[in-house]
Scaffold this active site. Structure first.
Site, PDB file in Angstrom:
ATOM      1  N   LYS A   1     -39.188  38.996  -8.889  1.00 23.58           N
ATOM      2  CA  LYS A   1     -39.466  40.077  -9.847  1.00 23.58           C
ATOM      3  C   LYS A   1     -38.844  41.383  -9.368  1.00 23.58           C
ATOM      4  CE  LYS A   1     -41.744  37.786 -12.967  1.00 23.58           C
ATOM      5  NZ  LYS A   1     -41.109  37.512 -14.274  1.00 23.58           N
TER       6      LYS A   1
ATOM      7  N   SER B   1     -43.999  42.258 -13.261  1.00 23.11           N
ATOM      8  CA  SER B   1     -45.347  41.956 -12.782  1.00 23.11           C
ATOM      9  C   SER B   1     -45.854  43.035 -11.836  1.00 23.11           C
ATOM     10  CB  SER B   1     -45.332  40.611 -12.045  1.00 23.11           C
ATOM     11  OG  SER B   1     -46.536  40.396 -11.348  1.00 23.11           O
TER      12      SER B   1
ATOM     13  N   TYR C   1     -41.803  34.284  -5.370  1.00 18.08           N
ATOM     14  CA  TYR C   1     -42.008  34.647  -6.787  1.00 18.08           C
ATOM     15  C   TYR C   1     -41.999  36.162  -6.945  1.00 18.08           C
ATOM     16  CZ  TYR C   1     -44.587  36.091 -10.893  1.00 18.08           C
ATOM     17  OH  TYR C   1     -44.960  36.760 -12.032  1.00 18.08           O
TER      18      TYR C   1
END
Length: 339
Positions: A155, A126, A151
């Site tokens: 990643k 991302s 979150y």
């Protein structure tokens, strides 16, 4: 046909990628625990491609179930790994859930890759890893900033885990750093289907137009941008799906120049929230009820990709317009709401 495992293959990006893979001649095995997806997506994929992928309902957090899966499927030649929890706000409230789900599952998959000599691994990363960029557009050489959410941190950590694993094994991996996927398959057989209140702009727009939401909230109109709203790089989900196929083919044909490669996947163009709203109204003829509210904590001002590397090295380029993406998203919303 080469057999490819797609984890989270009934989710939004995963399902569109399964379609692109099957249309490119791959045999697909989907693993999904249905925590944020619907079994009905399988029918949509089949209707589009006239081929039903193999499906196993499986929770990748259960290590023994992962081990047993690879004993049953010994001929997998590549993995595209989507399965992960992805709501930024929820990750702040439930960090351990996100670290368990997003990191343990990756580790178990990579362990099985090593055990079964599966050398080709595509990772769903991302643009959140860049944080608030120092310079626009963002290249792959931009600094990875301290994550502003668990979150985003998963990643970053996942990319580090994959890099470290590639350095001590025969695994070759490509991490695709997505920008903002929108839209649906033109058939309206599959599309974005958020559980509960949408976290992303376009499904909130379509649900507002469909009458499911009273008002669309636009978080801030005082950012240092031309119209005061945040700017993002919105890419059609089928263009994104195609990038996965191209990346996989690069690994399978051993055209990669390093065991771990990173590519931005976006359009290279930034669009503001208000631009998206206006474009939706123009394309669909639907008037949106929206209001300006306070800024949302953690939102960066402007993020859009430099896609030169993907364009030149992968030979991939986003081809569909925002208007096409918004029209397809509305067509999908109308279908699922029987409008």
């Amino acid at each position: 046909m080469k057999k490819i495992l797609v984890t989270g293959g009934l989710g939004y990006i995963g399902s569109h990628t399964v379609v692109a893979l099957q249309e490119a001649g791959f045999e697909v095995v989907i693993v999904d625990n249905l925590s944020n997806s619907s079994i009905n997506v399988l029918e949509g994929i089949t209707n589009i491609t006239s081929t039903s992928p193999i499906f196993e309902r499986l929770d990748l957090r259960v290590k023994q179930d992962v081990v047993d899966f690879f004993k049953r499927h010994t001929d997998i030649e590549g993995i595209i790994h989507f399965a992960a929890s992805k709501a930024v706000g929820e990750s702040v409230e439930k960090p351990l859930l996100y670290y368990e789900n997003n990191l343990n599952t990756l580790i178990y998959l990579l362990q099985e890759c090593m055990a079964h000599s599966i050398h080709n691994f595509i990772f769903s990363s991302s643009c959140t890893v860049y944080g608030e960029p120092d310079k626009l557009p963002i290249t792959e050489n931009a600094a990875v900033k301290e994550a502003i959410s668990p979150y985003g941190n998963t990643k970053q950590i996942s990319e580090e885990i994959i890099l470290d694993t590639c350095q001590v094994s025969e695994i070759k991996s490509i991490a695709l750093r997505y920008f903002n996927p929108i839209g649906a398959h033109h058939s309206a057989e599959i599309g974005e289907l958020p559980v509960g209140v949408p976290q992303n702009l376009v499904p909130f727009i379509t649900q507002t137009a469909a009458g499911l939401r009273d008002t669309l909230s636009i978080f801030g109109n005082d950012y240092p941008t031309p119209d005061g709203s945040c700017i993002r790089d919105y890419i059609h989900v089928m263009d994104l799906a195609h990038a996965h196929v191209v990346a996989l083919q690069r690994l399978l044909s051993v055209k990669n120049t390093a065991n771990y490669e990173i590519f931005n996947v976006g359009t290279g163009r930034g669009s503001s929230v208000l631009e998206v709203v206006n474009a939706f109204e123009k394309v669909t003829g639907e008037k949106l009820n929206y209001k300006i509210v306070d800024r949302r904590p953690g939102d960066v001002v402007s993020v859009y990709a430099d896609t030169t590397k993907a364009n030149t090295t992968l030979g991939w380029k986003a081809e569909r317009s925002m208007e096409e993406a918004l029209a397809s998203a509305w067509k999908w919303e109308q279908k699922i709401r029987n409008l």
